[in-house]
Design a protein around this motif. Structure first.
Motif, PDB file in Angstrom:
ATOM      1  N   ASN A  32      58.484  50.824  88.579  1.00 20.67           N
ATOM      2  CA  ASN A  32      59.075  50.314  87.354  1.00 20.67           C
ATOM      3  C   ASN A  32      58.768  48.822  87.158  1.00 20.67           C
ATOM      4  N   ASP A  35      59.608  46.680  83.849  1.00 20.36           N
ATOM      5  CA  ASP A  35      60.950  46.351  83.389  1.00 20.36           C
ATOM      6  C   ASP A  35      61.578  45.286  84.286  1.00 20.36           C
ATOM      7  N   ASN A  75      66.973  48.809  79.600  1.00 23.88           N
ATOM      8  CA  ASN A  75      65.747  48.965  80.394  1.00 23.88           C
ATOM      9  C   ASN A  75      65.718  48.092  81.645  1.00 23.88           C
ATOM     10  N   HIS A 126      68.572  52.092  86.784  1.00 31.67           N
ATOM     11  CA  HIS A 126      67.628  51.758  85.720  1.00 31.67           C
ATOM     12  C   HIS A 126      68.309  52.124  84.406  1.00 31.67           C
ATOM     13  N   LYS A 128      67.840  52.522  81.435  1.00 25.07           N
ATOM     14  CA  LYS A 128      66.798  52.750  80.429  1.00 25.07           C
ATOM     15  C   LYS A 128      67.384  53.419  79.189  1.00 25.07           C
ATOM     16  N   ASP A 129      67.029  52.875  78.037  1.00 27.08           N
ATOM     17  CA  ASP A 129      67.392  53.466  76.746  1.00 27.08           C
ATOM     18  C   ASP A 129      68.902  53.638  76.585  1.00 27.08           C
TER      19      ASP A 129
END
Length: 563
Positions: A32, A35, A75, A126, A128-129
């Motif tokens: 990752n 990010d 993110n 994480h 994310k979104d």
């Protein structure tokens, strides 16, 4: 040999912790690297507090109660090194953080081995979104009654607009919840001996009792309040004297911007509201009171207008007493803002959940009763008991004899006899299912599914039937991770099971969760693609039958019943 009885063993243990943590960090940097990363170190200790005037032991994080807010951007990769300095095992869970394909970080006993005293574990979250308001809490045993909780604030990235005023004068976390003057060990002992808990002793607001918390604001500004019910079992009403609240977000979903004078916040739920400080220059009560309880508990904080010399006056206000219809109608009024973006620039309304065919209906009925004279709670007549090995570890390592998929039916049995079982329900990855929560008791329920948000398509009084689907909201139902089910009522949700793993579905009423009102949903697909699910992290703690087990090939989907 004790881990602390030999300097050699202690040094070797420290080296192993450092090695595997470093290896885990290297792996996530590789996977990752695009990010950003944020690194946190939390020391979990016990300390003396007296929020209601009675001295008691609480769980502190870096010496404070409640714990620190987590503030990050969507993110981000959060690396949270949790060092357990308690004299007992410990786990931390993340209420509403979905962790795509990564139930390894869920922080509940069905997925993680506990962090032993004197040891540490680094969680990799994480986010994310996701944009919105969430919270964390200790999940093991009855630690939730001792504190250790705090707010999670996931902010937008610069290229993602918000559908409301972003430049507020302040962003304020408000943690509300019921509280006992008993230490958590005493409460746990009561439950372990088959007794129900007495009513709570009071309500805390950011870890303090009545008038113990002050929020200072400037006149003529707009503030965002992120409200989370982190308590054990009480639904709470939240209001600010003389002010209205504009609801803008629920557990990561931007909502239609509706004005409320008070808001019911059920156990485990989080809301964001905007408040305009447009009232005369004085102080005002922030009032929190219990809902649907025989004895109404009320607590208050102070909204202090900067430069005000006039204290809050009059009686502390309270929300509606009883009035199930009022609360039900308020819940149904909370809708998704289809013109707003989510954590990505595209509109939330681009996901037309009402046009997706439901592949399965799961009906879940809660119940209470005695097993061998001991108080227990159940779902579809099955009362969950934990195994000696976390279910996720057993599944990944192909360890037999830990659980059996299908050990809980997906329909009510119609039998009043409850059974003890390590209950796991199987489900196909990427299926789209209907879950109906049916509550025949005179007790309000609150339900949560880890790893997912669901669309709250319907709720009403009485019993659910197929005809109830005619009243479903198939256009703009709010998407969230925790829902209430009113007494003698039902609630229906649609959920896309797009997050492979072993996920806890539980009552957020913590005494009921502790005494069996939970199970695990095994969201499964054949194969082991890292696109669907992360491999076992190098720093994963092993315990029980997983201590000596080696990784084997995963079972085929059609063989899952052999587990």
């Amino acid at each position: 040999m004790s881990l602390t009885s030999s300097g050699h063993v202690a040094r070797r243990t420290s080296f192993c912790c450092f090695f595997f943590t470093s290896l885990a960090l290297l792996c996530v940097f590789v996977t990752n690297a695009e990010d950003p990363y944020k690194f946190l170190t939390w020391r979990i200790t016990s300390g003396t507090i007296s929020p209601l005037g009675v001295r008691q032991q609480a769980i502190l994080i870096n010496g404070i109660f409640p714990g620190p807010d987590i503030i990050c951007n969507t993110n981000d990769n959060l690396m949270i090194n949790v060092i357990n300095n308690l004299p007992e095992p410990f786990l931390m869970s993340w209420n509403g953080i979905q962790q795509r394909g990564n139930s390894w970080q869920d922080g509940v006993y069905g997925t993680n081995c506990p962090i032993l005293p004197g040891m540490n574990f680094t969680y990799h979250l994480h986010v994310k979104d996701q944009i919105g308001s969430f919270f964390y809490f200790p999940s093991l045993g009855f630690h939730k009654a001792a504190g250790g909780f705090g707010g999670i604030r996931i902010l937008r990235r610069p290229n993602i607009p918000l559908p409301f005023l972003d430049s507020t004068a302040g962003d304020i976390t408000v943690l509300i919840g019921d509280w006992y003057n008993y230490n958590h060990a005493h409460l746990k002992d009561m439950l372990d001996h088959g007794r129900r808990l007495p009513p709570p002793d009071g309500i805390l607001i950011n870890g303090r009792g009545p008038r113990g918390t002050t929020f200072t604001v400037s006149q003529g500004q707009t503030y965002r309040f992120r409200i989370s019910n982190v308590g054990l079992q009480s639904s709470l009403n939240f209001m600010i004297q003389g002010h209205t609240m504009k609801l803008v977000e629920v557990e990561g979903t931007h909502t239609q911007q509706t004005m409320y004078t008070s808001l019911d916040v059920h156990v485990g739920q989080s809301y964001s509201v905007l408040v305009n400080t447009d009232q005369p220059l004085k102080d005002y009560y922030i009032a929190v009171s219990t809902r649907f309880t025989k004895r109404i508990l009320t607590s208050s904080a102070i909204l202090h207008y900067f430069c005000s010399s006039h204290p809050a006056s009059g009686p502390v206000p309270h929300g509606p007493r009883g009035q199930l219809d009022w609360s039900l109608n308020q819940a149904l009024s909370i809708r998704t803002n289809l013109t707003a973006n989510g954590p990505r620039p595209n509109p939330q309304g681009s996901y037309h959940y009402g046009q997706i065919s439901v592949t399965r209906t799961i009906r879940l009925a809660n119940s209470a009763g005695l097993i061998t004279g001991m108080q227990r709670y159940a779902i579809n007549s099955i009362s969950f008991v934990p195994s000696d090995t976390p279910l996720k570890l057993a599944d990944y390592l192909n360890i037999s004899g830990v659980f059996h998929v299908g050990s809980i039916p997906d329909q009510p049995t119609g039998s009043s006899a409850m059974q003890l079982q390590t209950s796991v329900m199987g489900a196909e990855h990427k299926s789209f299912v209907e879950i109906v929560f049916e509550n025949s008791e005179n007790y309000i329920q609150s339900w949560h599914l880890d790893g997912h948000n669901f669309f709250l398509v319907g709720m009403d009084k009485g019993g659910w039937t197929v005809a109830s689907r005619k009243q479903y909201n198939l256009e703009d139902a709010v998407s969230r991770c925790t829902t209430q089910v009113y007494p003698k009522s039902w609630t229906a949700v649609y959920v896309g099971l797009d997050n492979r793993g072993m996920w806890n579905l539980r009552s957020q009423n913590w005494p009921r969760q502790y005494l069996g009102q939970q199970f695990y949903l095994r969201v499964y697909a054949p194969g082991s693609s890292p696109r669907d699910e992360n491999p076992m992290p190098p720093n994963a703690i092993r315990c029980g039958k997983a201590s000596l087990a080696r990784c084997k090939a995963p079972l085929k989907f059609e063989d899952h019943h052999r587990r």
